[in-house]
Design a protein around this motif. Sequence first.
Motif, PDB file in Angstrom:
ATOM      1  N   GLY A  63       0.775  -1.229   0.000  1.00 36.01           N
ATOM      2  CA  GLY A  63       0.000   0.000   0.000  1.00 36.01           C
ATOM      3  C   GLY A  63       0.809   1.283   0.000  1.00 36.01           C
ATOM      4  N   GLU A  64       2.110   1.194  -0.266  1.00 38.10           N
ATOM      5  CA  GLU A  64       2.925   2.396  -0.382  1.00 38.10           C
ATOM      6  C   GLU A  64       4.072   2.135  -1.353  1.00 38.10           C
ATOM      7  OE1 GLU A  64       5.245   3.604   3.038  1.00 38.10           O
ATOM      8  OE2 GLU A  64       5.306   1.557   3.770  1.00 38.10           O
ATOM      9  N   VAL A  65       4.583   3.216  -1.917  1.00 41.04           N
ATOM     10  CA  VAL A  65       5.673   3.122  -2.873  1.00 41.04           C
ATOM     11  C   VAL A  65       6.986   3.308  -2.127  1.00 41.04           C
ATOM     12  CG1 VAL A  65       6.610   4.044  -5.026  1.00 41.04           C
ATOM     13  CG2 VAL A  65       4.144   4.077  -4.642  1.00 41.04           C
ATOM     14  N   VAL A  66       7.941   2.404  -2.385  1.00 42.00           N
ATOM     15  CA  VAL A  66       9.240   2.433  -1.717  1.00 42.00           C
ATOM     16  C   VAL A  66      10.346   2.201  -2.736  1.00 42.00           C
ATOM     17  CG1 VAL A  66       8.301   1.635   0.498  1.00 42.00           C
ATOM     18  CG2 VAL A  66       9.113  -0.035  -1.169  1.00 42.00           C
ATOM     19  N   ASP A  67      11.603   2.475  -2.320  1.00 41.49           N
ATOM     20  CA  ASP A  67      12.752   2.165  -3.162  1.00 41.49           C
ATOM     21  C   ASP A  67      12.714   0.690  -3.535  1.00 41.49           C
ATOM     22  OD1 ASP A  67      14.041   4.731  -3.129  1.00 41.49           O
ATOM     23  OD2 ASP A  67      14.789   4.297  -1.115  1.00 41.49           O
ATOM     24  N   ARG A  68      13.246   0.378  -4.731  1.00 38.22           N
ATOM     25  CA  ARG A  68      13.227  -1.021  -5.142  1.00 38.22           C
ATOM     26  C   ARG A  68      14.372  -1.367  -6.080  1.00 38.22           C
ATOM     27  NH1 ARG A  68       9.113   2.181  -6.046  1.00 38.22           N
ATOM     28  NH2 ARG A  68       8.244   2.507  -8.085  1.00 38.22           N
ATOM     29  N   LEU A  69      14.850  -2.567  -5.916  1.00 38.69           N
ATOM     30  CA  LEU A  69      15.915  -3.101  -6.752  1.00 38.69           C
ATOM     31  C   LEU A  69      15.425  -3.280  -8.186  1.00 38.69           C
ATOM     32  CD1 LEU A  69      18.844  -4.274  -6.348  1.00 38.69           C
ATOM     33  CD2 LEU A  69      17.739  -6.505  -6.425  1.00 38.69           C
ATOM     34  N   ILE A  70      14.192  -3.766  -8.313  1.00 39.51           N
ATOM     35  CA  ILE A  70      13.589  -3.937  -9.636  1.00 39.51           C
ATOM     36  C   ILE A  70      12.078  -3.815  -9.524  1.00 39.51           C
ATOM     37  CG2 ILE A  70      13.397  -6.458  -9.489  1.00 39.51           C
ATOM     38  CD1 ILE A  70      14.368  -4.435 -12.647  1.00 39.51           C
ATOM     39  N   ASP A  71      11.497  -3.212 -10.532  1.00 37.25           N
ATOM     40  CA  ASP A  71      10.046  -3.097 -10.636  1.00 37.25           C
ATOM     41  C   ASP A  71       9.705  -3.401 -12.085  1.00 37.25           C
ATOM     42  OD1 ASP A  71       7.382  -2.468  -9.863  1.00 37.25           O
ATOM     43  OD2 ASP A  71       7.610  -0.457 -10.691  1.00 37.25           O
ATOM     44  N   ILE A  72       8.784  -4.305 -12.306  1.00 32.97           N
ATOM     45  CA  ILE A  72       8.360  -4.666 -13.656  1.00 32.97           C
ATOM     46  C   ILE A  72       6.854  -4.504 -13.720  1.00 32.97           C
ATOM     47  CG2 ILE A  72       8.353  -6.423 -15.462  1.00 32.97           C
ATOM     48  CD1 ILE A  72      10.670  -7.812 -13.877  1.00 32.97           C
ATOM     49  N   ASP A  73       6.399  -3.579 -14.547  1.00 37.18           N
ATOM     50  CA  ASP A  73       4.970  -3.330 -14.700  1.00 37.18           C
ATOM     51  C   ASP A  73       4.512  -3.734 -16.095  1.00 37.18           C
ATOM     52  OD1 ASP A  73       4.682  -2.228 -12.168  1.00 37.18           O
ATOM     53  OD2 ASP A  73       5.055  -0.190 -12.867  1.00 37.18           O
ATOM     54  N   ILE A  74       3.334  -4.340 -16.162  1.00 35.46           N
ATOM     55  CA  ILE A  74       2.693  -4.626 -17.447  1.00 35.46           C
ATOM     56  C   ILE A  74       1.935  -3.360 -17.828  1.00 35.46           C
ATOM     57  CG2 ILE A  74       1.103  -6.105 -18.708  1.00 35.46           C
ATOM     58  CD1 ILE A  74       1.517  -8.202 -16.415  1.00 35.46           C
ATOM     59  N   VAL A  75       2.354  -2.715 -18.904  1.00 32.74           N
ATOM     60  CA  VAL A  75       1.701  -1.467 -19.335  1.00 32.74           C
ATOM     61  C   VAL A  75       0.515  -1.785 -20.228  1.00 32.74           C
ATOM     62  CG1 VAL A  75       2.026   0.750 -20.511  1.00 32.74           C
ATOM     63  CG2 VAL A  75       3.879  -0.220 -19.131  1.00 32.74           C
ATOM     64  N   THR A  76       0.733  -2.623 -21.236  1.00 32.59           N
ATOM     65  CA  THR A  76      -0.363  -3.045 -22.114  1.00 32.59           C
ATOM     66  C   THR A  76      -0.232  -4.530 -22.413  1.00 32.59           C
ATOM     67  OG1 THR A  76       0.836  -2.518 -24.168  1.00 32.59           O
ATOM     68  CG2 THR A  76      -0.566  -0.782 -23.251  1.00 32.59           C
ATOM     69  N   TYR A  77      -1.347  -5.135 -22.716  1.00 32.79           N
ATOM     70  CA  TYR A  77      -1.418  -6.538 -23.125  1.00 32.79           C
ATOM     71  C   TYR A  77      -2.410  -6.570 -24.274  1.00 32.79           C
ATOM     72  CZ  TYR A  77      -1.970 -11.604 -22.768  1.00 32.79           C
ATOM     73  OH  TYR A  77      -1.985 -12.952 -23.030  1.00 32.79           O
TER      74      TYR A  77
END
Length: 145
Positions: free
Chosen positions: A92-106
């Motif tokens: 429920g919150e945004v934090v620093d991250r080593l990696i983030d992978i988001d699906i933008v479109t499918y």
Amino acid sequence: MSSHYVVLLLGSNLGDTEQNLKNAIAKIEKSVGNINFFSQMIESMPVEFVSNNIFRNIALGLYTQHSPFFLLKAVKRIEEEMGRLSDSFAIGEVVDRLIDIDIVTYDNINFESNKLILPHKKHLFERDFSKVLLQSLNEKIKTQI
């Protein structure tokens, strides 16, 4: 099996961010599908939270045989394998991250559940760094077709 065109957006703001992205790309190619198109790699300031760590980001275009939920499970597994301890959506919150992978479109689907929203509206319409990456990706696609 049919093939689906997917756009992923990757980000890292901890450690060797460029190497983190390269490692994630290798894992994506191994478990999700061959990457056909790459945007430029850019640096950006954190969005929706405060941090002294600058992000490095890239957008990828690829074809996959996987369903949206299998794809989500695969990218979350890659994040975990690479050492991401917590998912912003889950905590429920945004934090620093080593990696983030988001699906933008499918493909061109519109879908919403409690775990997945397609397309990823914040990347498409709100985040300036995302717009730069998606424009770069579209330009690469045009030059390769």
